[in-house]
Scaffold this motif. Structure first.
Motif: not given
Ligand code: SF4
Ligand code: SF4
Length: 438
Positions: A12, A168, A207, A209, A233
């Motif tokens: 990430h 993503c 995801e 988030n 994430v």
């Protein structure tokens, strides 16, 4: 709510830029004077134009017909006159042809297909044909025609439909806002495709988030066969093979397709387009696009018609704060750098990014220090450092043996490499050479 799932590998980025736009509600763009609908925006053969200079067109009218099975129809984004077919900068690089439509300002046109409120009574073949006629493609990346991905080959058994709501890529929030503001469309599109495929296992992977999008989808899917799966994430969570693994625990074999793991994957935007095509009888002529980056004055999410020049989208976002160092269509990891603001958006344009000069510096690379970080993050379990060494030594045969063709070009290896090795550029070069030899 089931526990959060993920794939192996990946990473990430420290800064993902999503906070610039993730709470920006979708703004509908006003009608423009001209649209440039490119004729090469799907992953298959370019569609053939069926209009010529001087023709009057209505909104939603067919302007280019699919050329073969792996190709998609194109429709007029508004009513007006065809000015001609001209060369324009292509959203995925190079120069491509586009049908130029000069708007008459009326935006006239009625739905070209019947509205199927009782779509449950239609056969799978009828639903598939509607999706084909509406020109729907994968709106998250390669723009592969959706009707092709939904046509299960003889001998293959599919039991799971996955709707890709991972989003993503850093900076992009177009699917996030779509799912938060139009969840019913995503759920209905998913249910239509589930009926078409005759599967009851329909899962939207999102995801962790995007809590507002998850809450909206949960509410809209209550009482249906569609369920929401939270995903970690992690980049590239939305890559097809990684998503299938995260959601089902199944692996797609090397060189295989989602069908080989009993799955079909469709993007959330494509699902919403399927809902419009079936319930409202309209083809795909617009999409949500994130216009963002530190060089944009007022980043946001905009509903743009296909064929909108990037310069017009940037104006909607308040213009620029400084001369950008880089213009990218798509995300910063897998998007396409552009030279011109005249490039029009296509069905798969999820984002327009304007990065400031300091974010677009060209670093010089140094020799590999064999730290192994690239190996740790590769979601395809490849050995990027070794592949790069083979390619630099002209040994494409070794790179082929070491599965370079399975590389997703996700850029995770290049992102973590302390020596800033030009890994993805080398893999793209090798794949192109190997394809030519085939
Ligand atoms: S770009 Fe290719 S080699 Fe690098 S991490 Fe992604 S899949 Fe692996
Ligand atoms: S991350 Fe870079 S320096 Fe480290 S092993 Fe991979 S290619 Fe070499």
């Amino acid at each position: 709510m089931s526990k959060i799932r993920s794939f192996k590998g990946g990473m990430h980025p420290e800064y993902d830029g999503k906070e610039l736009t993730d709470s920006c509600c979708v703004i509908e763009a006003p009608l423009l004077e001209k649209y440039y609908v490119v004729l090469a925006e799907n992953a298959g053969r370019p569609p053939k134009p069926c209009v010529a200079a001087g023709d009057k067109v209505r909104k939603y009218q067919l302007i280019a017909e699919a050329d073969g099975f792996v190709s998609a129809d194109l429709h007029a984004p508004t009513s007006g006159t065809v000015e001609g077919i001209v060369d324009v900068p292509g959203p995925m690089g190079g120069s491509v042809q586009a049908v130029v439509i000069v708007s008459d300002g009326n935006d006239h046109g009625s739905a070209p297909f019947d509205c199927w409120e009782k779509w449950q009574e239609k056969s799978g073949a009828e639903l598939l044909e509607r999706i084909r006629k509406a020109g729907i493609v994968g709106m998250g990346g390669a723009a592969f025609p959706s009707h092709v991905k939904l046509a299960v080959p003889p001998g293959k058994k599919v039991d799971t439909l996955i709707i890709n709501g991972a989003e993503c890529e850093p900076y992009l929030t177009a699917d996030h806002r779509l799912m938060a503001e139009y969840p019913q469309k995503v759920i209905t599109g998913a249910a239509v495709m589930g009926k078409l495929l005759d599967v009851s296992n329909i899962i939207i992977g999102v995801e962790d988030n995007k809590p507002d999008a998850v809450a909206a989808l949960e509410m809209a899917s209550a009482g249906t066969s569609v369920r929401v799966q939270l995903l970690e994430v992690r980049y590239p969570q939305g890559a097809e093979k990684q998503l299938i693994y995260a959601v089902t625990g199944r692996s797609v074999p090397p060189g295989g397709l989602p069908f080989d793991a009993g799955c079909v994957v469709q993007n959330a935007g494509s699902a919403a387009a399927v809902s419009d095509a079936v319930l409202q009888g309209i083809p795909l002529i617009e999409r949500i696009v994130t216009v963002s980056g530190e060089a944009v004055r007022s980043p946001g999410n905009f509903k743009l018609r296909i064929g909108t020049p990037v310069i017009e989208a940037v104006k909607l976002a308040g213009g620029i704060t400084e001369e950008p160092g880089k213009l990218i269509l798509g995300g910063p990891m897998m998007g396409f750098a552009q030279r011109s603001f005249d490039v029009p958006i296509a069905k798969n344009t999820s984002g327009i990014l304007l990065l400031p000069p300091k974010a677009a510096l060209n670093f010089s690379s140094s020799p590999c220090i064999r730290c192994g970080r690239c190996v740790e993050v590769c979601p395809m379990k490849l050995m990027p450092c070794l592949l790069c060494a083979s390619i630099e030594g002209g040994r494409f045969d070794l790179a082929l043996k070491d599965h370079v063709m399975d590389c997703l070009e996700c850029g995770a290896c290049a992102y973590v490499c302390p020596s800033r090795r030009p890994l993805v550029q080398q893999f793209r070069r090798a794949k192109s050479e190997l394809r030519k030899k085939r």
